[in-house]
Structures are given as structure tokens and as C-alpha cells.
Design a protein around this motif. Structure first.
Motif, mmCIF file in Angstrom:
data_model
loop_
_atom_site.group_PDB
_atom_site.id
_atom_site.type_symbol
_atom_site.label_atom_id
_atom_site.label_comp_id
_atom_site.label_asym_id
_atom_site.label_seq_id
_atom_site.Cartn_x
_atom_site.Cartn_y
_atom_site.Cartn_z
ATOM 1 N N ASP A 191 -3.668 36.762 17.593
ATOM 2 C CA ASP A 191 -2.858 35.623 17.160
ATOM 3 C C ASP A 191 -2.737 34.573 18.257
ATOM 4 O OD1 ASP A 191 -2.461 36.799 14.677
ATOM 5 O OD2 ASP A 191 -0.650 37.840 15.328
ATOM 6 N N ASP A 192 -2.856 34.991 19.519
ATOM 7 C CA ASP A 192 -2.809 34.040 20.639
ATOM 8 C C ASP A 192 -4.071 33.199 20.731
ATOM 9 O OD1 ASP A 192 -0.342 35.017 21.559
ATOM 10 O OD2 ASP A 192 -1.309 36.530 22.825
ATOM 11 N N THR A 193 -5.162 33.671 20.142
ATOM 12 C CA THR A 193 -6.461 33.076 20.409
ATOM 13 C C THR A 193 -7.015 32.266 19.248
ATOM 14 O OG1 THR A 193 -7.596 35.103 19.686
ATOM 15 C CG2 THR A 193 -7.038 34.925 22.026
ATOM 16 N N LEU A 194 -6.155 31.858 18.334
ATOM 17 C CA LEU A 194 -6.612 31.031 17.228
ATOM 18 C C LEU A 194 -7.305 29.787 17.773
ATOM 19 C CD1 LEU A 194 -3.512 31.251 14.837
ATOM 20 C CD2 LEU A 194 -5.706 32.409 14.594
ATOM 21 N N GLY A 195 -8.500 29.510 17.252
ATOM 22 C CA GLY A 195 -9.267 28.381 17.741
ATOM 23 C C GLY A 195 -10.166 28.711 18.912
ATOM 24 N N GLU A 199 -14.022 33.151 17.161
ATOM 25 C CA GLU A 199 -14.607 33.028 15.828
ATOM 26 C C GLU A 199 -14.885 34.419 15.281
ATOM 27 O OE1 GLU A 199 -18.753 31.527 13.714
ATOM 28 O OE2 GLU A 199 -18.194 30.754 15.699
ATOM 29 N N ASP A 255 -11.477 40.789 9.107
ATOM 30 C CA ASP A 255 -10.468 40.613 10.158
ATOM 31 C C ASP A 255 -9.799 41.937 10.513
ATOM 32 O OD1 ASP A 255 -8.829 38.509 11.698
ATOM 33 O OD2 ASP A 255 -7.268 39.689 10.703
ATOM 34 N N ARG A 260 -13.038 32.375 10.945
ATOM 35 C CA ARG A 260 -12.283 31.400 11.711
ATOM 36 C C ARG A 260 -13.240 30.442 12.405
ATOM 37 N NH1 ARG A 260 -8.008 35.345 14.810
ATOM 38 N NH2 ARG A 260 -6.984 36.151 12.983
#
Length: 218
Positions: free
Chosen positions: A186-190, A193, A198, A218
Motif C-alpha cells: 500500500d505504501d508503493t502505489l505508483g 507494477e 494481487d 497497476r
């Protein structure tokens, strides 16, 4: 060995054998697989060819490394002896201990994706067991690793063409942060990929959250 601390102490005698510069990194390479001399030289950026030859000779004399014929072809490879392979546990402990040292990123240091074959099991070992089995590819710098998570533990190897539940693409520092528990998905969104399931990825990096269902891109 030609050098000794001259101390009747287990740590001192272990360091007599593996304490010289490059010795444990040679062992790291051989924990991945037996290797030819050229492969070891390529996998250890910065080592001089004569120094590598000296270190291999010392490790062979000490009973840590042995030479053998490769399974295919009449080629000599270096491999760990059973006693040498027992260095996996202290090496994994050092990798876990190094987490604060890795936080600053690579800087100008060399990095080879295959080193993650040793680092990832070390960092993931103490996480709660995955509630489901999953097979995830980790793509870093053009190299694809194969991570198998089961309730009994984690295995990491270079990908051999087997089917994958998901593929994760990210920088090495992100992958190491996830494995060490410094970062969560959740910390690494963006920054990460994910192609595929998931929940399979969470079974590797966040076992307690591995019941999440569905596939995402993602």
C-alpha cells in the motif's frame, strides 16, 4: 590458512577461513549455483582476477569450496561443499542485519538482480507463513526471478519458464524494502507494477493480507 588471529575462539577461527575480503561474496555467488571461474568473475564486479584465484584456492584448501565437473560438458565449476553450504544461515543473518545500511539506496554501488536470489529468502524468512501457495515473478533490471510462497516457506530462483500467478516490476530498492518489511504494498502505489493476481503478491510480501481476492494491473 595462511593468516590466523591465533585465538581459540569459534568466531576467530571462522574468520580465519571466511573473514578475508571477497570470501563471503564468493560464497554468496555459489549459494545461487555452482559456477565457472568466468561466471564468478562476472558476478563479483571489482574483484581482480588474481585475487579471485587466490581466494578460491584458500577456500578450497579450507574445505569450503570444491571443484567438480559441470553436469553438462567437460567443464570445471566451483561449488560449495556441504560444510560450505552451511554458511547460508550466517550470511542470511548478515543480510537481515544490513537493513539499516541498505536504506540509503545503491548510490554508485554495483547491483546485479541475481543477488536477490540470496537476499530475498533471508529477508522474507521471518515473515508469517503465507496462507496460500503462490508463484510470483519479480522483474528487476531485465532479470526475472521466480518466488514460490507456500505455508512452509519461501523459495527464490531465477525464472525457468514455469507459469506465474503474477509478475511484479519495481526497482531493486523497492523490492528489498518490501521484503524487509520497511515498505508495504500500500505504501508503493505508483512505484510497483503488478500484472496478475494481487493476492498472490500479497502472499509473498504481506502474508497476513494474503486473503485479498482478485486480479489487478497497476
Amino acid at each position: 590458512m595462511s593468516r590466523s588471529y591465533g585465538q581459540h575462539c569459534g568466531l576467530a577461527r571462522a574468520l580465519d577461513v571466511v573473514g578475508d575480503r571477497w570470501n563471503l561474496l564468493i560464497v554468496r555467488q555459489l549459494l545461487m549455483a555452482p559456477a565457472r571461474y568466468r561466471e564468478l568473475l562476472d558476478g563479483l564486479p571489482g574483484v581482480a582476477t588474481n585475487l579471485l584465484a587466490d581466494r578460491l584456492r584458500d577456500l578450497e584448501t579450507a574445505g569450503v569450496v570444491e571443484r567438480r565437473l559441470a553436469e553438462e560438458g567437460n567443464v570445471i565449476v566451483y561449488a560449495l561443499t556441504p560444510w560450505g553450504a552451511e554458511l547460508r544461515e550466517p550470511i542470511e543473518s548478515l543480510i537481515r542485519w544490513s537493513t539499516p545500511l541498505m536504506a540509503r539506496g545503491p548510490g554508485g554501488d554495483h547491483f546485479r538482480p541475481e543477488w536477490l536470489v540470496v537476499a530475498l529468502p533471508a529477508l522474507l524468512r521471518d515473515k508469517p507463513a503465507a496462507r496460500r501457495s503462490s508463484t510470483v515473478g519479480i522483474a528487476v533490471d531485465g532479470q526475472l526471478l521466480h518466488v514460490q510462497a507456500t505455508p512452509s516457506g519461501i523459495e527464490v530462483s531465477l525464472h525457468d519458464g514455469r507459469d506465474l500467478d503474477a509478475v511484479v516490476r519495481a526497482d531493486a530498492s523497492i523490492v528489498l524494502g518490501l521484503a524487509a518489511g520497511v515498505l508495504t504494498l500500500d505504501d508503493t502505489l505508483g512505484l510497483v507494477e503488478i500484472d496478475g493476481d494481487d493476492a498472490a503478491v500479497r502472499a509473498v510480501f504481506n502474508p497476513r493480507g494474503a486473503n485479498v481476492e482478485g486480479s489487478v494491473h497497476r
